[in-house]
Design an enzyme around this catalytic site. Structure first.
Site, PDB file in Angstrom:
ATOM      1  N   ARG A  15     -10.905  -6.760  -4.668  1.00 46.14           N
ATOM      2  CA  ARG A  15      -9.424  -6.672  -4.803  1.00 46.14           C
ATOM      3  C   ARG A  15      -8.766  -5.432  -4.888  1.00 46.14           C
ATOM      4  NH1 ARG A  15      -6.388  -8.862 -10.299  1.00 46.14           N
ATOM      5  NH2 ARG A  15      -4.188  -8.603  -9.545  1.00 46.14           N
TER       6      ARG A  15
ATOM      7  N   LYS B 213      -1.858  -8.945 -12.887  1.00 45.34           N
ATOM      8  CA  LYS B 213      -1.316  -7.784 -13.076  1.00 45.34           C
ATOM      9  C   LYS B 213      -0.376  -6.930 -13.589  1.00 45.34           C
ATOM     10  CE  LYS B 213      -4.069  -4.768  -9.719  1.00 45.34           C
ATOM     11  NZ  LYS B 213      -4.032  -4.374  -8.322  1.00 45.34           N
TER      12      LYS B 213
ATOM     13  N   HIS C 155       3.696   3.275  -3.188  1.00 49.43           N
ATOM     14  CA  HIS C 155       4.086   3.952  -3.792  1.00 49.43           C
ATOM     15  C   HIS C 155       4.799   5.488  -4.426  1.00 49.43           C
ATOM     16  CE1 HIS C 155       1.431   0.406  -6.959  1.00 49.43           C
ATOM     17  NE2 HIS C 155       2.746  -0.029  -5.719  1.00 49.43           N
TER      18      HIS C 155
ATOM     19  N   HIS D 228      10.531  -2.147  -3.358  1.00 45.24           N
ATOM     20  CA  HIS D 228       8.340  -2.113  -2.916  1.00 45.24           C
ATOM     21  C   HIS D 228       7.970  -2.983  -1.887  1.00 45.24           C
ATOM     22  CE1 HIS D 228       4.692  -2.535  -4.929  1.00 45.24           C
ATOM     23  NE2 HIS D 228       4.952  -3.618  -4.507  1.00 45.24           N
TER      24      HIS D 228
ATOM     25  N   LYS E 258      -4.432 -15.068  -1.803  1.00 48.65           N
ATOM     26  CA  LYS E 258      -4.904 -14.130  -2.901  1.00 48.65           C
ATOM     27  C   LYS E 258      -5.764 -14.687  -4.052  1.00 48.65           C
ATOM     28  CE  LYS E 258      -2.642 -10.759  -6.315  1.00 48.65           C
ATOM     29  NZ  LYS E 258      -1.223 -10.277  -6.319  1.00 48.65           N
TER      30      LYS E 258
ATOM     31  N   ASN F  42      -4.525  -3.205  -2.487  1.00 50.32           N
ATOM     32  CA  ASN F  42      -3.609  -2.183  -2.120  1.00 50.32           C
ATOM     33  C   ASN F  42      -3.112  -1.583  -0.700  1.00 50.32           C
ATOM     34  OD1 ASN F  42      -3.303  -2.930  -5.178  1.00 50.32           O
ATOM     35  ND2 ASN F  42      -5.351  -1.939  -5.320  1.00 50.32           N
TER      36      ASN F  42
ATOM     37  N   ARG G 249      -1.134  -9.899 -30.206  1.00 52.62           N
ATOM     38  CA  ARG G 249      -2.349  -9.660 -28.827  1.00 52.62           C
ATOM     39  C   ARG G 249      -2.723 -10.226 -27.860  1.00 52.62           C
ATOM     40  NH1 ARG G 249      -4.415  -8.145 -33.806  1.00 52.62           N
ATOM     41  NH2 ARG G 249      -4.194  -5.382 -34.065  1.00 52.62           N
TER      42      ARG G 249
ATOM     43  N   GLU H 180       4.697  -7.680   2.515  1.00 53.58           N
ATOM     44  CA  GLU H 180       3.360  -8.191   1.043  1.00 53.58           C
ATOM     45  C   GLU H 180       2.770  -9.597   2.192  1.00 53.58           C
ATOM     46  OE1 GLU H 180       2.086  -6.514  -0.797  1.00 53.58           O
ATOM     47  OE2 GLU H 180       3.894  -6.006  -2.190  1.00 53.58           O
TER      48      GLU H 180
ATOM     49  N   GLU I 213     -10.474  -5.721 -10.832  1.00 55.32           N
ATOM     50  CA  GLU I 213     -10.167  -4.766  -9.055  1.00 55.32           C
ATOM     51  C   GLU I 213     -11.396  -4.137  -9.378  1.00 55.32           C
ATOM     52  OE1 GLU I 213      -6.443  -3.782  -7.655  1.00 55.32           O
ATOM     53  OE2 GLU I 213      -7.315  -1.783  -7.810  1.00 55.32           O
TER      54      GLU I 213
ATOM     55  N   HIS J  79      -0.415   0.552  -0.340  1.00 54.82           N
ATOM     56  CA  HIS J  79      -0.065   0.468  -1.884  1.00 54.82           C
ATOM     57  C   HIS J  79      -0.232   2.296  -2.500  1.00 54.82           C
ATOM     58  CE1 HIS J  79       0.806  -3.646  -1.807  1.00 54.82           C
ATOM     59  NE2 HIS J  79       1.417  -3.495  -2.913  1.00 54.82           N
TER      60      HIS J  79
HETATM   61  P1  NAD Z   1      12.907  -6.839  -8.080  1.00 55.98           P
HETATM   62  O1  NAD Z   1      12.391  -8.205  -8.846  1.00 55.98           O
HETATM   63  O2  NAD Z   1      13.525  -6.090  -8.183  1.00 55.98           O
HETATM   64  O3  NAD Z   1      13.703  -8.121  -7.203  1.00 55.98           O
HETATM   65  C1  NAD Z   1      14.341  -7.878  -6.430  1.00 55.98           C
HETATM   66  C2  NAD Z   1      16.398  -7.990  -6.063  1.00 55.98           C
HETATM   67  O4  NAD Z   1      16.540  -9.217  -6.240  1.00 55.98           O
HETATM   68  C3  NAD Z   1      17.042  -8.009  -7.247  1.00 55.98           C
HETATM   69  O5  NAD Z   1      17.600  -7.178  -8.307  1.00 55.98           O
HETATM   70  C4  NAD Z   1      16.609  -9.166  -8.572  1.00 55.98           C
HETATM   71  O6  NAD Z   1      17.513  -9.235  -9.508  1.00 55.98           O
HETATM   72  C5  NAD Z   1      17.080 -10.432  -7.317  1.00 55.98           C
HETATM   73  N1  NAD Z   1      16.652 -11.828  -7.472  1.00 55.98           N
HETATM   74  C6  NAD Z   1      15.622 -12.664  -7.414  1.00 55.98           C
HETATM   75  N2  NAD Z   1      16.045 -13.930  -7.410  1.00 55.98           N
HETATM   76  C7  NAD Z   1      16.709 -13.718  -6.884  1.00 55.98           C
HETATM   77  C8  NAD Z   1      16.936 -14.798  -5.868  1.00 55.98           C
HETATM   78  N3  NAD Z   1      16.761 -16.567  -6.169  1.00 55.98           N
HETATM   79  N4  NAD Z   1      18.279 -14.835  -5.442  1.00 55.98           N
HETATM   80  C9  NAD Z   1      19.091 -13.863  -5.277  1.00 55.98           C
HETATM   81  N5  NAD Z   1      18.547 -12.265  -5.794  1.00 55.98           N
HETATM   82  C10 NAD Z   1      17.741 -12.934  -6.532  1.00 55.98           C
HETATM   83  O7  NAD Z   1      11.898  -7.212  -6.895  1.00 55.98           O
HETATM   84  P2  NAD Z   1      10.573  -7.690  -6.301  1.00 55.98           P
HETATM   85  O8  NAD Z   1      10.534  -7.258  -4.928  1.00 55.98           O
HETATM   86  O9  NAD Z   1      10.684  -9.619  -6.728  1.00 55.98           O
HETATM   87  O10 NAD Z   1       8.983  -6.918  -7.343  1.00 55.98           O
HETATM   88  C11 NAD Z   1       9.660  -5.981  -6.978  1.00 55.98           C
HETATM   89  C12 NAD Z   1       7.868  -5.042  -8.236  1.00 55.98           C
HETATM   90  O11 NAD Z   1       7.179  -6.061  -8.774  1.00 55.98           O
HETATM   91  C13 NAD Z   1       8.093  -3.520  -8.165  1.00 55.98           C
HETATM   92  O12 NAD Z   1       8.380  -3.769  -9.433  1.00 55.98           O
HETATM   93  C14 NAD Z   1       6.144  -4.090  -7.983  1.00 55.98           C
HETATM   94  O13 NAD Z   1       5.277  -3.084  -8.329  1.00 55.98           O
HETATM   95  C15 NAD Z   1       5.998  -5.970  -8.600  1.00 55.98           C
HETATM   96  N6  NAD Z   1       4.729  -6.107  -7.987  1.00 55.98           N
HETATM   97  C16 NAD Z   1       4.213  -6.394  -9.040  1.00 55.98           C
HETATM   98  C17 NAD Z   1       2.733  -6.899  -8.164  1.00 55.98           C
HETATM   99  C18 NAD Z   1       1.832  -7.301  -8.885  1.00 55.98           C
HETATM  100  O14 NAD Z   1       0.720  -7.606  -8.466  1.00 55.98           O
HETATM  101  N7  NAD Z   1       2.136  -7.867 -10.623  1.00 55.98           N
HETATM  102  C19 NAD Z   1       2.596  -7.029  -6.847  1.00 55.98           C
HETATM  103  C20 NAD Z   1       3.328  -6.748  -6.703  1.00 55.98           C
HETATM  104  C21 NAD Z   1       4.764  -5.935  -6.320  1.00 55.98           C
HETATM  105  N1  GLY Z   2      -0.588  -6.723  -5.903  1.00 52.92           N
HETATM  106  C1  GLY Z   2      -2.176  -6.187  -5.639  1.00 52.92           C
HETATM  107  C2  GLY Z   2      -2.894  -6.752  -6.636  1.00 52.92           C
HETATM  108  O1  GLY Z   2      -2.544  -8.117  -7.438  1.00 52.92           O
HETATM  109  O2  GLY Z   2      -4.110  -6.628  -7.133  1.00 52.92           O
END
Ligand code: NAD
Ligand code: GLY
Length: 361
Positions: free
Chosen positions: A242, A144, A253, A266, A228, A246, A122, A186, A238, A249
């Site tokens: 907040r 998130k 998405h 993404h 942020k 998006n 939990r 972003e 949100e 997005h």
């Molecule tokens: P990712 O996590 O897939 O990383 C991108 C690629 O880079 C991967 O192949 C990873 O292995 C590689 N990588 C990571 N760090 C590296 C480094 N230092 N050197 C070399 N390679 C490296 O993608 P991302 O763009 O980081 O994240 C996208 C994800 O984040 C999506 O799933 C999206 O939905 C999510 N997201 C979440 C929020 C949130 O608020 N939680 C906000 C925006 C996006």
């Molecule tokens: N990336 C959108 C949020 O964190 O709310």
């Protein structure tokens, strides 16, 4: 902390936490120590990041009982099954409620490690150690967490704030160019939401940023995290402002899911989505065509696409948009632009306008 390190506070009362930003942080034990509750630390990462940085993190954590969950790389592995794998590992290794999950990687790992931390017994402590530009400016901050479902992006998840975020700018040196550009989407988002001055700064500093100049990157990441943190402090769950985060997005998405997770990154999908939001805003007379053009130019300068890939089904994109989390009582609510640096939430448009924008893109 070194004198050159930056600390940004996310103010959330009892759930407040710092974002540490600097060079060489992942190799230093004191980056993590304040956020670790007991001796047990589960490092969640993927195969790519493990090969680059796991050894450094492990040696910084000497003296702790460390275990690792190394997942396959890629958005298509952002599933409940992967999170179950992390939970299995925590149980098999007899991790207790006072353990700490350390998510080392990009947004995919951050979202899954965070979700496992939210669910395990939990809720256990979480440290976010983002290693992509996208995760450093966005996904590691704000709590998130979650996974994708074949019927929709990020449809299963929970809010779970980390105890601390450790951003080591040096990790960006190994990031592939396409992933770096995806992170810039972003970054540009923050300028469009409520920071017009940042939009101008980005124009002036784009060459330095794309060359990964450290000083420019540090200023840029710090500014995004501050922006942020401010929005999160105003509206953690949100219910209101907040949602402006998006921007792009809902379009994005749907494009990501329709193209098949991982085919359009993404950040690329968000860039296309922001360009569509700008188009729609200008169709509705909210944004000048000149500003919509300036937005597309800045996205292109960051190496980003501004229209969906050929062959994408517009009908499928529309259907996926109707399923988005931003649909309230059957009505689609979008983040639109009344100007650069003036995002707003809007649902009072004819549905036909959205179809027109999607069809023309
Ligand atoms: P990712 O996590 O897939 O990383 C991108 C690629 O880079 C991967 O192949 C990873 O292995 C590689 N990588 C990571 N760090 C590296 C480094 N230092 N050197 C070399 N390679 C490296 O993608 P991302 O763009 O980081 O994240 C996208 C994800 O984040 C999506 O799933 C999206 O939905 C999510 N997201 C979440 C929020 C949130 O608020 N939680 C906000 C925006 C996006
Ligand atoms: N990336 C959108 C949020 O964190 O709310």
């Amino acid at each position: 902390m070194n004198r050159t390190d930056t600390v940004i506070k996310v103010e959330l009362g009892a759930r407040s936490y710092p974002i540490l930003l600097g060079s060489g942080l992942i190799s230093r034990g004191d980056s993590y120590a304040p956020f670790i509750r007991s001796t047990q630390v589960m490092v969640v990462t993927n195969e790519t990041v493990a090969a680059l940085y796991l050894r450094k993190v492990k040696s910084a954590l000497k003296g702790y009982e460390i275990d690792t969950a190394v997942l396959p790389d890629g958005e298509r592995h952002k599933t409940l099954a992967s999170v179950t794998g992390i939970l299995d590992r925590l149980l098999q290794q007899r991790f207790h409620r006072d353990c700490t999950v350390l998510a080392l990687g990009g947004g995919v790992i951050g979202d899954m490690g965070g979700f496992a931390a939210a669910c395990y017994q939990r809720g256990v402590a979480l440290i976010q150690v983002p290693t992509t530009l996208l995760s450093q400016v966005d996904s590691s901050v704000g709590g998130k967490t979650g996974v994708n479902h074949p019927l929709g992006k990020n449809m299963i998840g929970a809010f779970h704030q980390p105890s601390g975020v450790v951003i080591d700018i040096d990790t960006l040196t190994t990031l592939p160019g396409r992933e770096f550009s995806a992170g810039m989407a972003e970054v540009i988002k923050y300028a469009l939401i409520d920071d017009r001055e940042f939009f101008h700064w980005l124009w002036e500093n784009m060459d330095d940023l794309m060359a990964r100049d450290r000083t420019a990157l540090c200023s840029c990441i710090a500014r995004c995290c501050r922006n942020k943190a401010r929005l999160i402090a105003q509206d953690e769950r949100e219910y209101g402002r907040r949602a402006l985060l998006n921007l792009g997005h809902t379009f994005g998405h749907a494009i990501e899911a329709a193209a098949g997770y991982g085919n359009v990154l993404h950040g690329e999908a968000v860039a296309i989505g922001m360009s569509m939001a700008a188009d729609m805003s200008s169709h509705l007379g909210l944004l000048t065509e000149g500003d919509a053009r300036r937005i597309r130019s800045l996205l292109r300068a960051a190496g980003l696409p501004v229209s969906p890939p050929q062959g994408l089904s517009r009908r499928q994109v529309m259907a996926l948009m109707q399923q988005d989390k931003k649909v309230h009582q059957g009505v689609l609510r979008l983040v639109l632009l009344q100007g650069i640096g003036e995002a707003c939430l809007d649902s009072g448009f004819e549905p036909g306008v959205v179809e027109q924008v999607v069809a023309c893109a």
